[in-house]
Design a protein around this motif. Structure first.
Motif, PDB file in Angstrom:
ATOM      1  N   PHE A 139       0.825  -1.205   0.000  1.00 14.93           N
ATOM      2  CA  PHE A 139       0.000   0.000   0.000  1.00 14.93           C
ATOM      3  C   PHE A 139       0.863   1.261   0.000  1.00 14.93           C
ATOM      4  CE2 PHE A 139      -2.791   3.123   2.243  1.00 14.93           C
ATOM      5  CZ  PHE A 139      -3.750   3.233   1.245  1.00 14.93           C
ATOM      6  N   VAL A 140       1.875   1.295   0.852  1.00 14.13           N
ATOM      7  CA  VAL A 140       2.771   2.453   0.917  1.00 14.13           C
ATOM      8  C   VAL A 140       3.537   2.589  -0.394  1.00 14.13           C
ATOM      9  CG1 VAL A 140       4.833   3.389   2.064  1.00 14.13           C
ATOM     10  CG2 VAL A 140       2.942   2.471   3.429  1.00 14.13           C
ATOM     11  N   LEU A 141       4.027   1.470  -0.927  1.00  8.39           N
ATOM     12  CA  LEU A 141       4.715   1.489  -2.208  1.00  8.39           C
ATOM     13  C   LEU A 141       3.788   1.995  -3.307  1.00  8.39           C
ATOM     14  CD1 LEU A 141       7.293   0.765  -3.826  1.00  8.39           C
ATOM     15  CD2 LEU A 141       6.294  -1.512  -4.154  1.00  8.39           C
ATOM     16  N   TYR A 142       2.555   1.522  -3.323  1.00  8.82           N
ATOM     17  CA  TYR A 142       1.559   1.981  -4.301  1.00  8.82           C
ATOM     18  C   TYR A 142       1.352   3.488  -4.200  1.00  8.82           C
ATOM     19  CZ  TYR A 142      -3.067   3.298  -5.883  1.00  8.82           C
ATOM     20  OH  TYR A 142      -4.117   3.975  -6.455  1.00  8.82           O
ATOM     21  N   LEU A 143       1.192   4.010  -2.985  1.00  2.64           N
ATOM     22  CA  LEU A 143       0.970   5.453  -2.808  1.00  2.64           C
ATOM     23  C   LEU A 143       2.170   6.256  -3.298  1.00  2.64           C
ATOM     24  CD1 LEU A 143      -0.816   5.599   0.663  1.00  2.64           C
ATOM     25  CD2 LEU A 143      -1.841   5.871  -1.607  1.00  2.64           C
ATOM     26  N   LEU A 144       3.375   5.779  -3.025  1.00  2.53           N
ATOM     27  CA  LEU A 144       4.583   6.469  -3.493  1.00  2.53           C
ATOM     28  C   LEU A 144       4.643   6.487  -5.023  1.00  2.53           C
ATOM     29  CD1 LEU A 144       7.224   5.132  -0.943  1.00  2.53           C
ATOM     30  CD2 LEU A 144       6.281   7.456  -1.076  1.00  2.53           C
ATOM     31  N   VAL A 145       4.336   5.358  -5.642  1.00  2.00           N
ATOM     32  CA  VAL A 145       4.335   5.290  -7.112  1.00  2.00           C
ATOM     33  C   VAL A 145       3.243   6.189  -7.675  1.00  2.00           C
ATOM     34  CG1 VAL A 145       3.896   3.763  -9.095  1.00  2.00           C
ATOM     35  CG2 VAL A 145       5.406   3.014  -7.246  1.00  2.00           C
ATOM     36  N   LEU A 146       2.060   6.179  -7.061  1.00  2.00           N
ATOM     37  CA  LEU A 146       0.944   7.012  -7.511  1.00  2.00           C
ATOM     38  C   LEU A 146       1.320   8.492  -7.479  1.00  2.00           C
ATOM     39  CD1 LEU A 146      -2.106   6.814  -8.364  1.00  2.00           C
ATOM     40  CD2 LEU A 146      -2.631   7.343  -5.981  1.00  2.00           C
ATOM     41  N   VAL A 147       1.897   8.931  -6.386  1.00  2.00           N
ATOM     42  CA  VAL A 147       2.315  10.330  -6.259  1.00  2.00           C
ATOM     43  C   VAL A 147       3.385  10.656  -7.302  1.00  2.00           C
ATOM     44  CG1 VAL A 147       3.554  11.947  -4.759  1.00  2.00           C
ATOM     45  CG2 VAL A 147       1.643  10.617  -3.856  1.00  2.00           C
ATOM     46  N   ASN A 148       4.341   9.754  -7.483  1.00  2.00           N
ATOM     47  CA  ASN A 148       5.405   9.994  -8.451  1.00  2.00           C
ATOM     48  C   ASN A 148       4.853  10.087  -9.876  1.00  2.00           C
ATOM     49  OD1 ASN A 148       8.132  10.213  -9.450  1.00  2.00           O
ATOM     50  ND2 ASN A 148       7.938   8.091 -10.087  1.00  2.00           N
TER      51      ASN A 148
ATOM     52  N   LYS B 135       4.821  13.269 -12.190  1.00  2.00           N
ATOM     53  CA  LYS B 135       4.988  12.860 -13.602  1.00  2.00           C
ATOM     54  C   LYS B 135       6.406  12.348 -13.860  1.00  2.00           C
ATOM     55  CE  LYS B 135       1.067  15.177 -14.918  1.00  2.00           C
ATOM     56  NZ  LYS B 135       0.067  14.726 -14.016  1.00  2.00           N
ATOM     57  N   ASP B 136       6.868  11.471 -12.974  1.00  2.00           N
ATOM     58  CA  ASP B 136       8.214  10.893 -13.069  1.00  2.00           C
ATOM     59  C   ASP B 136       9.300  11.952 -13.145  1.00  2.00           C
ATOM     60  OD1 ASP B 136       7.381   8.230 -12.915  1.00  2.00           O
ATOM     61  OD2 ASP B 136       6.962   8.150 -15.057  1.00  2.00           O
ATOM     62  N   GLY B 137       9.123  13.060 -12.437  1.00  2.00           N
ATOM     63  CA  GLY B 137      10.133  14.124 -12.386  1.00  2.00           C
ATOM     64  C   GLY B 137       9.907  15.246 -13.380  1.00  2.00           C
ATOM     65  N   ASN B 138       9.105  15.020 -14.396  1.00  2.00           N
ATOM     66  CA  ASN B 138       8.875  16.036 -15.425  1.00  2.00           C
ATOM     67  C   ASN B 138       7.993  17.184 -14.942  1.00  2.00           C
ATOM     68  OD1 ASN B 138      10.424  14.646 -17.315  1.00  2.00           O
ATOM     69  ND2 ASN B 138       8.681  13.395 -17.922  1.00  2.00           N
TER      70      ASN B 138
ATOM     71  N   ALA C 207       6.233  22.867 -14.066  1.00  2.00           N
ATOM     72  CA  ALA C 207       5.804  23.855 -13.067  1.00  2.00           C
ATOM     73  C   ALA C 207       6.669  25.105 -13.125  1.00  2.00           C
ATOM     74  CB  ALA C 207       5.848  23.242 -11.676  1.00  2.00           C
ATOM     75  N   GLN C 208       7.963  24.940 -13.392  1.00  2.00           N
ATOM     76  CA  GLN C 208       8.862  26.079 -13.500  1.00  2.00           C
ATOM     77  C   GLN C 208       8.412  27.023 -14.614  1.00  2.00           C
ATOM     78  OE1 GLN C 208      12.732  24.372 -13.983  1.00  2.00           O
ATOM     79  NE2 GLN C 208      13.646  25.851 -12.600  1.00  2.00           N
ATOM     80  N   TYR C 209       8.039  26.447 -15.750  1.00  2.00           N
ATOM     81  CA  TYR C 209       7.628  27.257 -16.897  1.00  2.00           C
ATOM     82  C   TYR C 209       6.203  27.779 -16.761  1.00  2.00           C
ATOM     83  CZ  TYR C 209      11.909  25.740 -19.099  1.00  2.00           C
ATOM     84  OH  TYR C 209      13.231  25.514 -19.376  1.00  2.00           O
ATOM     85  N   SER C 210       5.426  27.168 -15.869  1.00  2.00           N
ATOM     86  CA  SER C 210       4.034  27.589 -15.693  1.00  2.00           C
ATOM     87  C   SER C 210       3.855  28.492 -14.490  1.00  2.00           C
ATOM     88  CB  SER C 210       3.139  26.357 -15.522  1.00  2.00           C
ATOM     89  OG  SER C 210       3.242  25.507 -16.631  1.00  2.00           O
ATOM     90  N   ALA C 211       4.913  28.781 -13.761  1.00  2.00           N
ATOM     91  CA  ALA C 211       4.809  29.534 -12.511  1.00  2.00           C
ATOM     92  C   ALA C 211       4.233  30.930 -12.710  1.00  2.00           C
ATOM     93  CB  ALA C 211       6.170  29.622 -11.833  1.00  2.00           C
TER      94      ALA C 211
ATOM     95  N   LEU D 184       0.919  21.391 -11.871  1.00  2.00           N
ATOM     96  CA  LEU D 184       1.549  20.099 -12.140  1.00  2.00           C
ATOM     97  C   LEU D 184       0.771  19.249 -13.132  1.00  2.00           C
ATOM     98  CD1 LEU D 184       2.636  19.234  -8.499  1.00  2.00           C
ATOM     99  CD2 LEU D 184       4.075  20.054 -10.359  1.00  2.00           C
ATOM    100  N   GLY D 185      -0.049  19.834 -13.926  1.00  2.00           N
ATOM    101  CA  GLY D 185      -0.808  19.068 -14.910  1.00  2.00           C
ATOM    102  C   GLY D 185      -2.155  19.716 -15.128  1.00  2.00           C
ATOM    103  N   SER D 186      -2.957  19.057 -15.916  1.00  2.00           N
ATOM    104  CA  SER D 186      -4.292  19.597 -16.185  1.00  2.00           C
ATOM    105  C   SER D 186      -5.299  19.011 -15.204  1.00  2.00           C
ATOM    106  CB  SER D 186      -4.715  19.279 -17.617  1.00  2.00           C
ATOM    107  OG  SER D 186      -4.777  17.879 -17.800  1.00  2.00           O
ATOM    108  N   THR D 187      -6.302  19.799 -14.872  1.00  2.00           N
ATOM    109  CA  THR D 187      -7.348  19.379 -13.958  1.00  2.00           C
ATOM    110  C   THR D 187      -8.594  19.084 -14.780  1.00  2.00           C
ATOM    111  OG1 THR D 187      -6.379  20.779 -12.261  1.00  2.00           O
ATOM    112  CG2 THR D 187      -8.633  20.054 -11.895  1.00  2.00           C
ATOM    113  N   ASP D 188      -9.145  17.881 -14.591  1.00  2.00           N
ATOM    114  CA  ASP D 188     -10.206  17.420 -15.476  1.00  2.00           C
ATOM    115  C   ASP D 188     -11.189  16.552 -14.700  1.00  2.00           C
ATOM    116  OD1 ASP D 188     -11.699  16.142 -17.531  1.00  2.00           O
ATOM    117  OD2 ASP D 188      -9.996  16.209 -18.893  1.00  2.00           O
TER     118      ASP D 188
END
Length: 168
Positions: free
Chosen positions: A18-27, A32-35, A40-44, A127-131
């Motif tokens: 479960f903890v591993l799943y949550l960490l992967v989900l957040v990542n 977005k795997d670091g992207n 976010a820098q360009y959208s600030a 950090l992404g689009s909201t939909d």
């Protein structure tokens, strides 16, 4: 005693998963795997209001074109299945860890709330689009995960009934 030890190990394994799943989900979803940090820098310089204006509040507005294979089948498949599969472990693992989640309503409300939280985080931190369609697909994924768990439990119960009847 041995059965109690086995249950304890199983519970520990489930917590680890479960903890591993949550960490992967957040990542994957938030970072977005670091992207996401680069985006976010360009959208600030974008205002929160611009982000709110870009939200899709219309249910199925993106899902229907995806079901038609638009813009491409690959993108459509990745978006639909990605959102569904990203949340299906939640519907599977929560009931195994907490008895109160062995109810469809609780899985629905919790997965919806977690998905909404993620969408708001994406909006606030650029950090992404909201939909709203992501909410629908994520919640559907949790419900499917819960359905798989229920199906496996029924199969397991039938097998144990058949085994006990055949030993008589």
């Amino acid at each position: 005693m041995e059965n109690k030890q086995m249950k304890k190990r199983t519970k520990l394994l489930l917590w680890f998963l479960f903890v591993l799943y949550l960490l992967v989900l957040v990542n994957v979803i938030i970072f977005k795997d670091g992207n996401a940090l680069i985006v976010a820098q360009y959208s600030a310089d974008r205002s929160l209001w611009e982000g709110i204006e870009a939200i899709n509040f219309v249910p199925f507005k993106t899902i229907i074109p995806y079901l038609k294979g638009e813009p491409t089948i690959r993108i459509a498949t990745e978006n639909i299945l990605g959102n569904i599969f990203a949340f299906s472990p939640l519907g599977f693992l929560l009931p195994l860890l907490f008895k109160r989640f062995y109810r469809l309503k609780n899985i629905f409300l919790t997965s919806f709330a977690i998905s909404l939280f993620i969408e708001v985080i994406q909006l606030v931190f650029y950090l992404g689009s909201t939909d709203v369609d992501d909410l629908i697909l994520n919640t559907l994924g949790s419900l499917l995960g819960f359905g798989v768990l229920c199906l496996l439990k029924k199969i397991s119960e039938r097998k144990s009934i058949n085994l006990s009847q055949s030993s008589n």
